[in-house]
Design an enzyme around this catalytic site. Sequence first.
Site, PDB file in Angstrom:
ATOM      1  N   ASP A  41       0.874  -1.175   0.000  1.00  0.00           N
ATOM      2  CA  ASP A  41       0.000   0.000   0.000  1.00  0.00           C
ATOM      3  C   ASP A  41       0.912   1.227   0.000  1.00  0.00           C
ATOM      4  O   ASP A  41       1.433   1.619   1.044  1.00  0.00           O
ATOM      5  CB  ASP A  41      -0.897  -0.009   1.238  1.00  0.00           C
ATOM      6  CG  ASP A  41      -1.818   1.200   1.299  1.00  0.00           C
ATOM      7  OD1 ASP A  41      -2.323   1.616   0.242  1.00  0.00           O
ATOM      8  OD2 ASP A  41      -2.023   1.731   2.404  1.00  0.00           O
ATOM      9  N   GLU A  49      -1.443  -1.421  -4.919  1.00  0.00           N
ATOM     10  CA  GLU A  49      -2.702  -0.724  -5.184  1.00  0.00           C
ATOM     11  C   GLU A  49      -2.461   0.416  -6.164  1.00  0.00           C
ATOM     12  O   GLU A  49      -1.465   1.133  -6.072  1.00  0.00           O
ATOM     13  CB  GLU A  49      -3.290  -0.178  -3.883  1.00  0.00           C
ATOM     14  CG  GLU A  49      -4.694   0.361  -4.062  1.00  0.00           C
ATOM     15  CD  GLU A  49      -5.351   0.670  -2.733  1.00  0.00           C
ATOM     16  OE1 GLU A  49      -6.375   0.046  -2.438  1.00  0.00           O
ATOM     17  OE2 GLU A  49      -4.833   1.528  -2.004  1.00  0.00           O
ATOM     18  N   HIS A  87      -2.100   1.170   7.085  1.00  0.00           N
ATOM     19  CA  HIS A  87      -1.421   0.924   5.810  1.00  0.00           C
ATOM     20  C   HIS A  87      -0.998  -0.541   5.697  1.00  0.00           C
ATOM     21  O   HIS A  87      -1.098  -1.141   4.624  1.00  0.00           O
ATOM     22  CB  HIS A  87      -0.211   1.849   5.662  1.00  0.00           C
ATOM     23  CG  HIS A  87      -0.567   3.289   5.774  1.00  0.00           C
ATOM     24  ND1 HIS A  87      -1.191   3.990   4.767  1.00  0.00           N
ATOM     25  CD2 HIS A  87      -0.427   4.160   6.804  1.00  0.00           C
ATOM     26  CE1 HIS A  87      -1.405   5.234   5.163  1.00  0.00           C
ATOM     27  NE2 HIS A  87      -0.955   5.360   6.400  1.00  0.00           N
TER      28      HIS A  87
END
EC number: 3.1.21.10
Length: 169
Positions: free
Chosen positions: A11, A71, A143
């Site tokens: 992330d 992502e 995160h």
Amino acid sequence: MGDAIRIIGIDPGLRRTGWGIVESLGNSLRFVASGTVRSEDKAALATRLCQLHDGLAEVLHAAMPHEAAVEQTFVNKDAVATLKLGQARGIAMLVPARAGLVVAEYAPNAVKKAVIGVGHGDKKQIHMMVKVLLPKATFDTEHAADALAIAICHAHHRQSAAYRMALAG
């Protein structure tokens, strides 16, 4: 049935980049590790990117994942923040690619759909489902939890024809 595939989900973020590692064997998932790589807020941008690079490289060297998933960046109203996030995302893709891993990319809605069943949901729902799917999971930041969700998403999608074709080159 084969060997477990170790997947790192990443992330990306300039201040904090979360990482989460799972092992996938058939339909089962097992939590391996998670954490957060931090950069110094007051450091120059290039220094911060180096800190993210070095931190992720250490994680990959220690964990030895087979596949990576990152992502995709969403565009927000602050163009400067979006650009900085894009630079951190570049590091998040570069490190596993340099380690020889194929790097898959997933839109935030695809991650949510894979983890909670719908493409829209809040962070609390995602984190709760990560704990349901990976009961032994621990994470130090949201995160890291998001990174585990990205790894879970990849584990669910890695059998798709498009992904198999990407692996075949």
